[in-house]
Design an enzyme around this catalytic site. Structure first.
Site, mmCIF file in Angstrom:
data_model
loop_
_atom_site.group_PDB
_atom_site.id
_atom_site.type_symbol
_atom_site.label_atom_id
_atom_site.label_comp_id
_atom_site.label_asym_id
_atom_site.label_seq_id
_atom_site.Cartn_x
_atom_site.Cartn_y
_atom_site.Cartn_z
ATOM 1 N N LYS A 1 19.948 -11.947 -62.481
ATOM 2 C CA LYS A 1 20.057 -11.654 -63.184
ATOM 3 C C LYS A 1 20.861 -12.073 -64.284
ATOM 4 O O LYS A 1 22.031 -12.810 -63.919
ATOM 5 C CB LYS A 1 20.945 -10.129 -62.603
ATOM 6 C CG LYS A 1 20.719 -8.968 -64.219
ATOM 7 C CD LYS A 1 21.996 -7.989 -63.853
ATOM 8 C CE LYS A 1 23.582 -8.841 -64.478
ATOM 9 N NZ LYS A 1 23.119 -9.001 -66.262
ATOM 10 N N GLU B 1 32.124 -17.501 -58.671
ATOM 11 C CA GLU B 1 32.522 -19.378 -59.345
ATOM 12 C C GLU B 1 32.962 -18.459 -60.722
ATOM 13 O O GLU B 1 32.391 -17.481 -61.596
ATOM 14 C CB GLU B 1 31.089 -19.848 -59.221
ATOM 15 C CG GLU B 1 32.128 -21.689 -59.927
ATOM 16 C CD GLU B 1 31.898 -21.063 -61.636
ATOM 17 O OE1 GLU B 1 33.336 -21.426 -62.284
ATOM 18 O OE2 GLU B 1 31.043 -21.328 -62.655
ATOM 19 N N CYS C 1 34.023 -21.823 -67.947
ATOM 20 C CA CYS C 1 35.175 -21.474 -67.583
ATOM 21 C C CYS C 1 36.139 -22.489 -66.602
ATOM 22 O O CYS C 1 37.605 -22.569 -66.418
ATOM 23 C CB CYS C 1 34.088 -21.041 -65.942
ATOM 24 S SG CYS C 1 33.176 -21.871 -65.292
ATOM 25 N N GLU D 1 42.874 -16.125 -69.353
ATOM 26 C CA GLU D 1 41.566 -16.390 -69.600
ATOM 27 C C GLU D 1 41.071 -15.966 -70.933
ATOM 28 O O GLU D 1 40.341 -14.938 -71.544
ATOM 29 C CB GLU D 1 40.320 -17.092 -68.394
ATOM 30 C CG GLU D 1 39.643 -17.400 -69.281
ATOM 31 C CD GLU D 1 38.170 -17.945 -68.122
ATOM 32 O OE1 GLU D 1 37.504 -16.226 -67.029
ATOM 33 O OE2 GLU D 1 37.833 -18.602 -67.683
HETATM 34 P P1 NAP Z 1 30.442 -10.702 -67.135
HETATM 35 O O1 NAP Z 1 30.998 -8.777 -67.617
HETATM 36 O O2 NAP Z 1 31.612 -11.045 -65.214
HETATM 37 O O3 NAP Z 1 29.528 -11.522 -66.574
HETATM 38 C C1 NAP Z 1 29.144 -11.890 -66.226
HETATM 39 C C2 NAP Z 1 27.924 -11.651 -65.227
HETATM 40 O O4 NAP Z 1 27.985 -10.591 -64.236
HETATM 41 C C3 NAP Z 1 27.021 -10.858 -66.708
HETATM 42 O O5 NAP Z 1 25.438 -11.154 -65.680
HETATM 43 C C4 NAP Z 1 26.776 -9.736 -66.500
HETATM 44 O O6 NAP Z 1 26.296 -9.344 -66.889
HETATM 45 C C5 NAP Z 1 27.159 -9.500 -64.609
HETATM 46 N N1 NAP Z 1 28.172 -7.797 -64.531
HETATM 47 C C6 NAP Z 1 29.203 -7.480 -65.738
HETATM 48 N N2 NAP Z 1 29.136 -6.303 -64.465
HETATM 49 C C7 NAP Z 1 29.103 -6.439 -63.500
HETATM 50 C C8 NAP Z 1 29.085 -5.132 -62.271
HETATM 51 N N3 NAP Z 1 29.368 -4.530 -62.601
HETATM 52 N N4 NAP Z 1 28.318 -5.658 -61.512
HETATM 53 C C9 NAP Z 1 27.449 -6.628 -61.003
HETATM 54 N N5 NAP Z 1 27.411 -7.712 -62.627
HETATM 55 C C10 NAP Z 1 28.213 -7.365 -63.651
HETATM 56 O O7 NAP Z 1 31.160 -11.584 -67.979
HETATM 57 P P2 NAP Z 1 32.024 -10.640 -69.899
HETATM 58 O O8 NAP Z 1 32.010 -9.660 -70.225
HETATM 59 O O9 NAP Z 1 30.456 -11.671 -70.265
HETATM 60 O O10 NAP Z 1 32.898 -12.252 -69.980
HETATM 61 C C11 NAP Z 1 33.872 -11.424 -69.770
HETATM 62 C C12 NAP Z 1 35.074 -12.297 -69.815
HETATM 63 O O11 NAP Z 1 34.932 -13.183 -68.551
HETATM 64 C C13 NAP Z 1 35.143 -14.312 -70.670
HETATM 65 O O12 NAP Z 1 35.886 -13.294 -71.866
HETATM 66 C C14 NAP Z 1 35.786 -14.780 -69.917
HETATM 67 O O13 NAP Z 1 36.861 -14.446 -69.891
HETATM 68 C C15 NAP Z 1 35.019 -14.673 -68.108
HETATM 69 N N6 NAP Z 1 34.187 -15.507 -68.328
HETATM 70 C C16 NAP Z 1 33.624 -16.943 -66.854
HETATM 71 C C17 NAP Z 1 32.527 -16.714 -67.183
HETATM 72 C C18 NAP Z 1 32.648 -18.183 -65.898
HETATM 73 O O14 NAP Z 1 31.896 -19.248 -66.537
HETATM 74 N N7 NAP Z 1 33.287 -18.137 -65.381
HETATM 75 C C19 NAP Z 1 31.274 -16.613 -67.633
HETATM 76 C C20 NAP Z 1 31.348 -15.350 -68.702
HETATM 77 C C21 NAP Z 1 32.775 -15.226 -68.850
HETATM 78 P P3 NAP Z 1 25.881 -8.394 -68.253
HETATM 79 O O15 NAP Z 1 25.564 -9.950 -68.963
HETATM 80 O O16 NAP Z 1 24.662 -7.398 -68.337
HETATM 81 O O17 NAP Z 1 27.032 -7.214 -68.322
#
Ligand code: NAP
Ligand code: MG
Length: 502
Positions: free
Chosen positions: A185, A260, A294, A396
């Site tokens: 996904k 991760e 990250c 973060e």
């Molecule tokens: P996120 O919600 O953690 O998204 C990462 C992935 O998880 C996306 O594919 C997302 O889908 C999915 N996801 C979200 N809620 C989920 C759930 N309840 N169950 C299963 N999968 C789920 O990250 P974000 O909201 O896009 O970003 C928020 C913050 O996360 C950023 O500001 C940053 O601090 C952190 N982040 C970290 C990384 C990293 O590489 N470690 C990468 C991205 C973001 P959707 O996209 O459809 O919501």
């Protein structure tokens, strides 16, 4: 040359779900739009998977795993992955342009970093497929004991938007090399290149159902995948907050899990560092990919003796970073991925002010022209006079925002550097070789960079200490995430078992 304003992707692209080797609409018929973050205009209309589509995809992956895929030799799996690496290379230019259009990262980055790394990961694991081996164990008595290293089965993989295609490669390559099947996904913000990869997976000749790609929202598609009873493993990259939810869902079914997650890396500059080199490293650490990394070096620790000189140069260089149209070759920073992320960063500027930090550079939105005015751009930003306990040093931000903290004492520095819930990476800048290695041991993080930053290779493991996650991606270690060990015992004596007598 194409620009964000006159993009080759002007016509809105359309994508379906990739399930069981076919392109299909979502069961619900729903779609969602992914915008180009440089202009806010729609880039693609994408089928929106939810629980019903996840069920279909998992069932297809299960059939593929029990069927043709498990009968394929390791060599043949490797050859398919080599073929895919070659197809990625021959389509690199268009994939880089699409990645830039969907995510906003500069074309220079997608061309010189993302795409080459994607190909490298498929190649590395193509070669690894034939090197997954068991062992013979020297057990006592007339016994022969050996191990088999077998695939897990169906793997759910949920990836973020910051390196969309590269994260797909990090996840898919080791899983497929080891003989698993996958339901992937992509992030809702950036589904396009993963779906393009689906076309190449088809062209390479992977059997139907081995890879299924189901874009959709996290709360629906992602949650349904993580909680699915018929997956054997769930792999996730993203926020620590969602990572915890994934771990909970996995715990209910005792699904294997690897995570991760986030980071708040210390990037430490000692007084004896080569200042010019360290300034370039601080820039690489926090402005690369608009800071949406990250392992970003978001806490810059400066020795007080070099603080003024370093900050003069850091500020000057930050002011010169070209922010603008990501399709232009000379652009160093494009837009943030979404309005939501932009608002999050703006919010942290207020937090920094309230906490008493100084805004040394940036802190707002740049002045851009034309369609780019509607893009989600933010200036390269430096907060100085930060203390490690402030929110901007602990949370973060995931944007181009460096928090600068000064130090004078090494013991105190180690304590502060480690005073974070995260432990993904760290940078150390010094000419003193013993200090460099001493700190490499003292910092609790999965990757340490000495006089460099953000360097990666498919052969080298990457992953987190503490709340930055568990498991290591890339390198040999990644195969451990996608295999399980079976121990086989063989009696060599040919005699009845003595225990119960005759
Ligand atoms: P996120 O919600 O953690 O998204 C990462 C992935 O998880 C996306 O594919 C997302 O889908 C999915 N996801 C979200 N809620 C989920 C759930 N309840 N169950 C299963 N999968 C789920 O990250 P974000 O909201 O896009 O970003 C928020 C913050 O996360 C950023 O500001 C940053 O601090 C952190 N982040 C970290 C990384 C990293 O590489 N470690 C990468 C991205 C973001 P959707 O996209 O459809 O919501
Ligand atoms: Mg998008």
């Amino acid at each position: 040359m194409s620009t964000a304003q006159q993009s080759p992707t002007e016509a809105v692209r359309r994508y379906q779900l990739f399930i069981d080797g076919k392109w299909v609409d979502a069961e619900s018929g729903k779609t969602f739009t992914t915008p180009n973050p440089a202009t806010g205009e729609p880039l693609a209309e994408v089928a929106e998977a939810d629980a019903a589509d996840i069920d279909k995809a998992v069932a297809a992956a299960r059939r593929a795993f029990e069927g043709k895929w498990s009968r394929l030799s390791a060599r043949d799996r490797g050859r398919l992955l080599f073929k895919l690496a070659g197809l990625v290379e021959s389509h690199a230019k268009e994939l880089a342009a699409l990645e830039t259009a969907d995510n906003g990262k500069p074309i220079r980055e997608t061309t010189l970093f993302d795409l080459p790394q994607v190909a490298e990961n498929f190649e590395y694991f193509a070669g690894a497929a034939t090197k997954i081996e068991g062992e013979t164990i020297p057990v006592p008595g007339q016994m022969f004991n050996y191990t088999l290293r077998e695939p897990l089965g169906v793997c759910g993989q949920i990836i973020p938007w910051n390196f969309p295609l590269l994260m797909a490669a990090w996840k898919l390559a080791p899983a497929l090399a080891a003989g698993n099947t996958v339901v992937l996904k992509p992030a809702e913000q950036t589904p396009v290149t993963a779906l393009e990869l689906g076309k190449l997976i088809q062209e390479a000749g992977f059997p139907d159902g081995v890879v299924n790609i189901v874009p959709g929202y996290g709360e629906t598609a992602g949650a349904a995948l993580a909680a699915h009873k018929d997956i054997d493993k769930i792999a996730f990259t993203g926020s620590t907050e969602v990572g915890k939810r994934i771990a909970h869902a996995a715990a209910d079914n005792l699904t294997k899990v690897s995570l991760e997650l986030g980071g708040k890396a210390p990037n430490i500059v000692f007084a004896d560092a080569n200042i010019e080199q360290a300034v370039s490293g601080a820039m690489m650490g926090i402005f690369y990919n608009q800071g949406q990394v990250c392992c970003a070096g978001s806490r810059v620790f400066l020795h007080e003796r070099i603080k003024d000189e370093f900050l003069d140069r850091f500020k000057e260089r930050a002011g010169k970073v070209k922010v603008g149209d990501p399709m232009e070759q000379t652009t160093l920073m494009g837009p943030q991925v979404s309005e939501e992320q932009l608002n999050r960063i703006t919010g942290y500027v207020d937090v920094a002010r309230e906490e008493g930090a100084t805004i040394l550079a940036g802190g707002g939105r740049p002045d851009l022209e034309g369609n780019l005015q509607k893009g989600f751009f933010f200036q390269p930003t430096i907060f100085s006079e930060v203390h490690n306990k402030m929110r901007v040093a602990q949370e973060e931000i995931f944007g181009p925002v460096a928090s600068v903290i000064t130090f004078s004492d090494e013991e105190d520095l180690i304590q502060q550097a480690n005073e974070t819930i995260y432990g993904l990476s760290a940078g150390i800048w010094t000419q003193d070789i013993t200090r460099a290695h001493r700190f490499a041991r003292a910092i609790k993080a999965g990757t340490i960079w000495i006089n460099t930053f953000n360097v990666m290779n498919a052969a080298s493991p990457f992953g987190g200490y503490k709340q930055s996650g568990y498991g290591r991606e890339m390198g040999r270690h990644a195969l451990e995430l996608y295999t399980q060990v079976k121990s086989v015992w063989v009696d060599l004596s040919g005699k009845p078992m003595g225990w119960y007598g005759k």
